[in-house]
Motif scaffolding. Structure first.
Motif, PDB file in Angstrom:
ATOM      1  N   PRO A  55       0.828  -1.207   0.000  1.00  0.00           N
ATOM      2  CA  PRO A  55       0.000   0.000   0.000  1.00  0.00           C
ATOM      3  C   PRO A  55       0.860   1.254   0.000  1.00  0.00           C
ATOM      4  CG  PRO A  55      -0.720  -1.565   1.694  1.00  0.00           C
ATOM      5  CD  PRO A  55       0.599  -2.051   1.187  1.00  0.00           C
ATOM      6  N   PRO A  56       0.276   2.395  -0.327  1.00  0.00           N
ATOM      7  CA  PRO A  56       1.099   3.604  -0.532  1.00  0.00           C
ATOM      8  C   PRO A  56       1.883   4.066   0.690  1.00  0.00           C
ATOM      9  CG  PRO A  56      -1.261   4.108  -0.582  1.00  0.00           C
ATOM     10  CD  PRO A  56      -1.144   2.634  -0.663  1.00  0.00           C
ATOM     11  N   ALA A  57       1.340   3.903   1.909  1.00  0.00           N
ATOM     12  CA  ALA A  57       2.055   4.383   3.089  1.00  0.00           C
ATOM     13  C   ALA A  57       3.312   3.577   3.377  1.00  0.00           C
ATOM     14  CB  ALA A  57       1.139   4.355   4.317  1.00  0.00           C
ATOM     15  N   ALA A  58       3.512   2.449   2.691  1.00  0.00           N
ATOM     16  CA  ALA A  58       4.758   1.699   2.840  1.00  0.00           C
ATOM     17  C   ALA A  58       5.955   2.529   2.413  1.00  0.00           C
ATOM     18  CB  ALA A  58       4.692   0.402   2.028  1.00  0.00           C
ATOM     19  N   ALA A  59       5.690   3.585   1.655  1.00  0.00           N
ATOM     20  CA  ALA A  59       6.785   4.482   1.273  1.00  0.00           C
ATOM     21  C   ALA A  59       7.450   5.111   2.490  1.00  0.00           C
ATOM     22  CB  ALA A  59       6.249   5.570   0.344  1.00  0.00           C
ATOM     23  N   LEU A  60       6.690   5.289   3.570  1.00  0.00           N
ATOM     24  CA  LEU A  60       7.236   5.986   4.748  1.00  0.00           C
ATOM     25  C   LEU A  60       8.358   5.199   5.421  1.00  0.00           C
ATOM     26  CD1 LEU A  60       3.909   7.400   6.231  1.00  0.00           C
ATOM     27  CD2 LEU A  60       5.572   8.536   4.730  1.00  0.00           C
ATOM     28  N   PRO A  61       8.187   3.907   5.757  1.00  0.00           N
ATOM     29  CA  PRO A  61       9.323   3.183   6.335  1.00  0.00           C
ATOM     30  C   PRO A  61      10.485   3.019   5.364  1.00  0.00           C
ATOM     31  CG  PRO A  61       7.472   1.689   5.978  1.00  0.00           C
ATOM     32  CD  PRO A  61       6.962   3.081   5.780  1.00  0.00           C
ATOM     33  N   ALA A 150      -5.075   1.774  13.295  1.00  0.00           N
ATOM     34  CA  ALA A 150      -5.365   0.586  12.474  1.00  0.00           C
ATOM     35  C   ALA A 150      -5.397   0.953  10.991  1.00  0.00           C
ATOM     36  CB  ALA A 150      -6.688  -0.035  12.905  1.00  0.00           C
ATOM     37  N   ALA A 151      -5.996   2.095  10.662  1.00  0.00           N
ATOM     38  CA  ALA A 151      -6.036   2.535   9.268  1.00  0.00           C
ATOM     39  C   ALA A 151      -4.639   2.856   8.756  1.00  0.00           C
ATOM     40  CB  ALA A 151      -6.945   3.755   9.140  1.00  0.00           C
ATOM     41  N   PHE A 152      -3.856   3.539   9.578  1.00  0.00           N
ATOM     42  CA  PHE A 152      -2.484   3.842   9.183  1.00  0.00           C
ATOM     43  C   PHE A 152      -1.693   2.555   8.960  1.00  0.00           C
ATOM     44  CE2 PHE A 152       1.923   5.065  10.737  1.00  0.00           C
ATOM     45  CZ  PHE A 152       2.320   5.579   9.508  1.00  0.00           C
ATOM     46  N   GLY A 153      -1.846   1.577   9.879  1.00  0.00           N
ATOM     47  CA  GLY A 153      -1.167   0.295   9.718  1.00  0.00           C
ATOM     48  C   GLY A 153      -1.611  -0.435   8.468  1.00  0.00           C
ATOM     49  N   ALA A 154      -2.903  -0.360   8.157  1.00  0.00           N
ATOM     50  CA  ALA A 154      -3.416  -1.029   6.957  1.00  0.00           C
ATOM     51  C   ALA A 154      -2.816  -0.436   5.691  1.00  0.00           C
ATOM     52  CB  ALA A 154      -4.935  -0.934   6.917  1.00  0.00           C
ATOM     53  N   LEU A 155      -2.544   0.871   5.696  1.00  0.00           N
ATOM     54  CA  LEU A 155      -1.924   1.497   4.535  1.00  0.00           C
ATOM     55  C   LEU A 155      -0.418   1.299   4.507  1.00  0.00           C
ATOM     56  CD1 LEU A 155      -3.972   4.792   4.212  1.00  0.00           C
ATOM     57  CD2 LEU A 155      -4.137   2.710   2.847  1.00  0.00           C
ATOM     58  N   ALA A 175     -13.104   6.770  12.745  1.00  0.00           N
ATOM     59  CA  ALA A 175     -11.745   7.305  12.748  1.00  0.00           C
ATOM     60  C   ALA A 175     -10.888   6.632  11.682  1.00  0.00           C
ATOM     61  CB  ALA A 175     -11.117   7.126  14.123  1.00  0.00           C
ATOM     62  N   ALA A 176     -11.094   5.325  11.498  1.00  0.00           N
ATOM     63  CA  ALA A 176     -10.333   4.597  10.478  1.00  0.00           C
ATOM     64  C   ALA A 176     -10.664   5.116   9.081  1.00  0.00           C
ATOM     65  CB  ALA A 176     -10.628   3.106  10.577  1.00  0.00           C
ATOM     66  N   ALA A 177     -11.946   5.357   8.827  1.00  0.00           N
ATOM     67  CA  ALA A 177     -12.355   5.859   7.511  1.00  0.00           C
ATOM     68  C   ALA A 177     -11.758   7.232   7.227  1.00  0.00           C
ATOM     69  CB  ALA A 177     -13.877   5.903   7.429  1.00  0.00           C
ATOM     70  N   VAL A 178     -11.803   8.103   8.218  1.00  0.00           N
ATOM     71  CA  VAL A 178     -11.258   9.456   8.041  1.00  0.00           C
ATOM     72  C   VAL A 178      -9.747   9.409   7.826  1.00  0.00           C
ATOM     73  CG1 VAL A 178     -10.865  11.662   9.194  1.00  0.00           C
ATOM     74  CG2 VAL A 178     -13.105  10.563   9.349  1.00  0.00           C
ATOM     75  N   THR A 179      -9.068   8.599   8.632  1.00  0.00           N
ATOM     76  CA  THR A 179      -7.606   8.503   8.520  1.00  0.00           C
ATOM     77  C   THR A 179      -7.194   7.926   7.181  1.00  0.00           C
ATOM     78  OG1 THR A 179      -7.430   8.198  10.919  1.00  0.00           O
ATOM     79  CG2 THR A 179      -5.529   7.566   9.579  1.00  0.00           C
ATOM     80  N   THR A 181      -8.853   7.840   4.353  1.00  0.00           N
ATOM     81  CA  THR A 181      -9.151   8.780   3.265  1.00  0.00           C
ATOM     82  C   THR A 181      -8.126   9.902   3.212  1.00  0.00           C
ATOM     83  OG1 THR A 181     -11.517   8.297   3.489  1.00  0.00           O
ATOM     84  CG2 THR A 181     -10.893  10.307   2.313  1.00  0.00           C
ATOM     85  N   SER A 182      -7.783  10.428   4.375  1.00  0.00           N
ATOM     86  CA  SER A 182      -6.817  11.533   4.426  1.00  0.00           C
ATOM     87  C   SER A 182      -5.450  11.099   3.916  1.00  0.00           C
ATOM     88  CB  SER A 182      -6.698  12.053   5.855  1.00  0.00           C
ATOM     89  OG  SER A 182      -7.948  12.488   6.351  1.00  0.00           O
ATOM     90  N   LEU A 183      -4.999   9.910   4.329  1.00  0.00           N
ATOM     91  CA  LEU A 183      -3.681   9.433   3.899  1.00  0.00           C
ATOM     92  C   LEU A 183      -3.668   9.122   2.404  1.00  0.00           C
ATOM     93  CD1 LEU A 183      -2.702   7.116   6.892  1.00  0.00           C
ATOM     94  CD2 LEU A 183      -1.659   9.300   6.264  1.00  0.00           C
ATOM     95  N   LEU A 184      -4.746   8.529   1.913  1.00  0.00           N
ATOM     96  CA  LEU A 184      -4.790   8.217   0.484  1.00  0.00           C
ATOM     97  C   LEU A 184      -4.751   9.487  -0.361  1.00  0.00           C
ATOM     98  CD1 LEU A 184      -7.378   5.285   0.419  1.00  0.00           C
ATOM     99  CD2 LEU A 184      -4.939   5.153  -0.102  1.00  0.00           C
ATOM    100  N   LEU A 185      -5.368  10.551   0.125  1.00  0.00           N
ATOM    101  CA  LEU A 185      -5.330  11.818  -0.616  1.00  0.00           C
ATOM    102  C   LEU A 185      -3.913  12.379  -0.702  1.00  0.00           C
ATOM    103  CD1 LEU A 185      -8.574  13.575   0.696  1.00  0.00           C
ATOM    104  CD2 LEU A 185      -8.167  12.606  -1.580  1.00  0.00           C
ATOM    105  N   LEU A 186      -3.097  12.074   0.317  1.00  0.00           N
ATOM    106  CA  LEU A 186      -1.715  12.552   0.288  1.00  0.00           C
ATOM    107  C   LEU A 186      -0.898  11.851  -0.791  1.00  0.00           C
ATOM    108  CD1 LEU A 186      -0.884  12.733   4.121  1.00  0.00           C
ATOM    109  CD2 LEU A 186      -1.381  14.640   2.573  1.00  0.00           C
ATOM    110  N   PHE A 187      -1.275  10.599  -1.086  1.00  0.00           N
ATOM    111  CA  PHE A 187      -0.483   9.810  -2.035  1.00  0.00           C
ATOM    112  C   PHE A 187      -1.113   9.722  -3.424  1.00  0.00           C
ATOM    113  CE2 PHE A 187       0.820   8.032   2.097  1.00  0.00           C
ATOM    114  CZ  PHE A 187       2.196   8.108   1.974  1.00  0.00           C
ATOM    115  N   VAL A 188      -2.342  10.217  -3.579  1.00  0.00           N
ATOM    116  CA  VAL A 188      -3.061   9.994  -4.821  1.00  0.00           C
ATOM    117  C   VAL A 188      -2.353  10.623  -6.023  1.00  0.00           C
ATOM    118  CG1 VAL A 188      -4.541  12.047  -4.684  1.00  0.00           C
ATOM    119  CG2 VAL A 188      -5.383   9.956  -5.805  1.00  0.00           C
TER     120      VAL A 188
END
Length: 396
Positions: A55-61, A150-155, A175-179, A181-188
């Motif tokens: 997933p896109p947030a894997a870019a962070l680690p 949990a949402a951050f971990g899933a991404l 909270a998971a839905a909001v998080t 959505t917000s993170l995906l918008l950063l990477f879209v």
């Protein structure tokens, strides 16, 4: 002291002060991760590399070693992995001192992680596990934080989405839905943000998975397939591999169905239930997966440790089986991975033992979760007799 001594040994291995037997597990960091690092810095995902399936947030680690510019990439990654490991220990130790809690969780983490050998610090899974552990420990008093983490971990790596299976409140899901959505918008805006949704579609059966045992044995009876590096892992390629891979997917669907049935039937929710459900869910999806890489056990050890923070958790025996499986895992990879790839007697024995322990841990954990949370049906009244009042009362 146990944590310090064992982690010093792990660092000696990954920094190659002491050479760990078997293939070099750090090559993924110095080779694959560092290559991804340079691509990600240019603002795009490494779509040309079939091994990128995250997933896109894997870019962070992957980008995180930039936080330590005075170290080379691999050294910085190992140090950050060790710091994530320490954060997990601190979270478990602090949580274990509260009323109704136990230090067993911290002990499981301190002892269990080094059983997997240097692979732990040569993958980013320990960082994802730190997020998952923090989410579960926050779940009791801060449901929104549970959902956000949990949402951050899933991404980061999908599986932390299972942490929400056991929650009975709406706030974590919101909270998971909001998080998410917000993170995906950063990477879209980055090309390939959603490529992970289809990147594993053509994966085969990896040589360490439960389904691979069919082909390990079949090779001794004339099966014409072979072992190849495919999609970033060592997989079986040949006749009937697609059938076994499809069967594994069907078992995953059945595992999801069992979790759905449990969710509909469960009535008794204790403080430890959230962690127990997460542990069972990840066990189910691990043993039914087409791939069981050694780092997957880092997730399970972290979740088992959170379970045992609670004195009333019934996951002690599955945790013992998991720790035994972790020790066998370091034997099959990297120590004797050549025997596994060759499907010889030693390799097959190790895999049968390791995977058998994981399957046993899954079955026992699922059964205990069911008995702990699903009330049994009241006995039927005798013919001709009206039921007593206590027979009509369901357990709360």
């Amino acid at each position: 002291m146990v944590w310090c001594l064992t982690r010093i040994v792990l660092l000696l291995f990954v920094f190659k002060v002491v050479v760990f037997p078997g293939p070099d597990v750090t090559s993924d960091v110095s080779g694959i991760y560092q290559g991804w690092y340079h691509t990600l810095r240019d603002g795009t995902f490494p779509l040309s590399d079939v091994a990128w399936q995250y997933p896109p947030a894997a870019a962070l680690p992957i980008l995180s070693p930039a936080l330590l510019p005075f170290l080379d990439y691999a050294s910085a990654f190992f140090v950050l992995a060790c710091l994530a490991d320490l954060c997990v220990l601190a979270l478990l130790a602090v949580a274990g001192r509260r009323p109704g809690r136990s230090p067993r969780g911290a002990w499981v983490w301190a002892v269990g992680v080094p059983l997997l050998g240097p692979t732990v610090y040569a993958r980013y899974d320990v960082m994802v596990t730190a997020v998952a552990v923090a989410a579960l420990l926050a779940g009791l008093g801060r449901p929104r934080l549970l959902g956000a983490l949990a949402a951050f971990g899933a991404l980061l790596k999908v599986w932390p989405a299972l942490l929400l299976v056991g929650t009975t409140k709406r706030k974590p899901w919101d909270a998971a839905a909001v998080t998410a959505t917000s993170l995906l918008l950063l990477f879209v805006a980055m090309p390939g943000s959603f490529a992970f949704l289809t990147s594993q579609r053509d994966r085969g059966t990896e040589v360490e998975s439960v389904g691979s045992l069919v082909f390990h044995v079949a090779r001794h009876y004339g099966w014409e397939g072979e072992v190849k590096l495919n999609y970033g892992s060592v997989e079986f390629v040949g006749p009937y591999v697609g059938v076994v891979s499809t069967a594994a997917l069907m078992l995953t669907v059945l595992a999801f169905g069992w979790l759905l049935l449990w969710r509909l039937r469960a009535r008794r929710f204790a403080p430890h239930t959230l962690a127990d459900v997460a542990f069972v869910a990840v066990l189910l999806f691990t043993v039914t997966s087409r791939v069981i890489s050694p780092q997957y056990l880092v997730w399970l050890i972290g979740l088992a440790a959170v379970c045992l923070v609670f004195r009333d958790s019934r996951m002690s025996l599955p945790t013992v089986l998991l720790l035994a499986a972790a020790f066998l895992t370091v034997l099959e990879f990297p120590l004797w991975f050549g025997h596994v790839v060759a499907s010889d007697a030693l390799g097959i024995t190790l895999l049968f033992a390791r995977n058998g322990l994981l399957v046993a841990a899954t079955a026992i954990a699922a059964l205990r979760l069911w008995r702990d949370t699903v009330p049994s049906a009241p006995p039927a009244p005798e013919p001709g007799r009206a039921p007593r009042a206590e027979e009509l009362i369901q357990p709360s």
